[in-house]
Write a protein that holds these residues in place. Structure first.
Motif: not given
Lengths: 212, 219
Positions: A9-12, A15-20, A34-43
């Motif tokens: 899951a962390a590897l996936v 690879d997800i760009r900020p703002g995606s 659980d592994h998406l950075p909180a500040d990446a603006g991923i919705v």
């Protein structure tokens, strides 16, 4: 060492760009959140009609009217939005969703996906939103073990299970290796606890190295 | 004509005929009009075709209607769940027909019915068993499947609040199929938690306008 599901899951997530705008399928793909950075603006999108879905709800926050596609109680975040099912799938099919992460029974070397039906005569078919996600999201990432419990490979020349979508998978994240399904073939990006040569012996799919 | 406010759920489901196609809102139990389904069980209509995302959860709502043997055919996207034992038993015993439809196609086919669209080409399910026997067309290099509308004789939906005209607002993800089914049903019956006076709902916030709604009941 091979990866566990959290490491996959962390590897996936990496690879997800900020703002995606991202849809995480039911089951293991939900761990990616659980592994998406909180500040990446991923919705996060959930196909039952919500954008900017928050984490799972616990205790007093549990509301039966606020669930995800797996029917697990979830929470709102600032900027959440609700919409009906036809709109939810229109935004998916219309190419507005950047990434979806799905589980799979099999992925073919051409990126065909089989993840909804084992094809066994007594199995009750249930497709949910899998076919819509497979054709709709701009990038389809699959997260699965590379081999089934009986040792048979799940990355195959041709899917033997009923298909979910044709040529729709872009990347495959497994416990032993990550792959890119490219026009020229299946490219091995990284291996974990197995060598490129060993992978080639155990899979019936021609493999390319990332470095050519 | 604007909606009739019913005093009881029995009054709300009166007149539903045997053999009807009934659209039932909800995703799992969120937005499922459980009291209307219970009233439909009491009303007695049978030989129904039910269109709903799932095929019943646990023993209440749609599962209870199925258990009474009132449903001839289910059209849904995801019948098999951990708590779908009622449907599973009927299906394995050969006592119910099943049409599995991708979830987005289920919604869009009802949207088409409600919007007067005769059919539409959709990329979902191309090359899969769910496209078998359907017309295929290539448009600008992409392959599509021809999908036909799903129209309901009746739609039973769950909403949050209604005014006395039948304007509806929903709550969180319980909205799901409600607004689409409200457009695709001939007789649209909404169960709400509260009916407020006309004018009390913010016109900017109304999701289902009263033109689509025939009966409302607080339950």
């Amino acid at each position: 060492m091979s990866l566990d599901k959290h490491e996959m899951a962390a590897l996936v997530a990496r690879d997800i760009r900020p703002g995606s705008f991202v849809n995480l399928g039911i089951g293991q793909p939900t761990l990616v959140a659980d592994h998406l950075p909180a500040d990446a603006g991923i919705v996060l999108h959930t196909e039952n009609g919500m954008l900017n879905m928050g984490p799972a709800a616990t205790g007093a926050l549990i509301d039966p009217d606020l669930i995800n596609a797996g029917k697990v109680p979830v929470t709102e975040l600032p900027g959440s939005a609700y919409f009906h099912h036809a709109d939810s799938f229109a935004m998916m099919r219309g190419g507005h969703l950047d990434v979806c992460v799905l589980g799979a029974f099999q992925v073919s070397a051409r990126g065909d996906l089989a993840n909804w039906h084992t094809g066994e005569p007594d199995a009750i078919p249930a497709v949910g939103g899998a076919m819509d996600l497979a054709v709709g999201a701009k990038n389809v990432y699959v997260m699965m073990t590379l081999f089934a419990k009986d040792g048979t490979p799940k990355l195959v020349p041709d899917c033997t299970y009923p298909l979910t979508g044709l040529g729709c998978v872009d990347r495959v994240y497994t416990d032993l290796a990550t792959f890119v399904i490219a026009p020229e073939g299946v490219v091995v990006r990284e291996t974990y606890g197995i060598t490129f040569a060993e992978l080639g012996e155990r899979l019936a799919v021609p493999l390319l190295r990332l470095d050519g | 004509m604007t909606a009739v406010c019913c005093d009881t759920v029995a009054e709300a489901v009166a007149g539903i005929r045997d053999g009807s196609t009934v659209l039932i809102g909800g995703f799992g139990l969120a937005g499922m009009p459980v009291q209307l389904i219970d009233a439909l069980i009491g009303q007695g209509a049978t030989d129904l075709t039910v269109v709903s995302n799932n095929a019943g959860n646990g023993d209440t709502g749609l599962a209870a209607l199925l258990a009474k043997g009132r449903v001839r055919k289910m059209i849904c996207s995801f019948p098999r769940q951990s708590d779908s034992w009622v449907f599973d038993g009927l299906y394995r015993a050969g006592r119910i027909e099943l049409e599995v439809v991708p979830q987005g196609n289920l919604a869009e086919r009802m949207r088409a019915a409600g919007a007067g669209i005769g059919a539409f080409y959709c990329p979902t399910a191309v090359g899969t068993p769910l496209a078998e026997g359907k017309e295929i067309r290539e448009i600008e290099g992409r392959t599509y499947v021809l999908e036909y509308p799903i129209k309901g004789d009746v739609a039973l939906i769950g909403a949050h609040r209604s005014d006395r005209m039948g304007n509806l607002v929903y709550r969180k993800t319980a909205r799901n199929f409600g607004p689409v089914m409200a457009t695709a049903g001939e007789l649209v019956i909404a169960q709400v938690s509260e009916i407020v006076e006309t004018g009390e709902l913010d016109p900017e916030a109304i999701v289902t306008p009263s033109i689509y709604v025939d009966r409302v009941v607080a339950a």
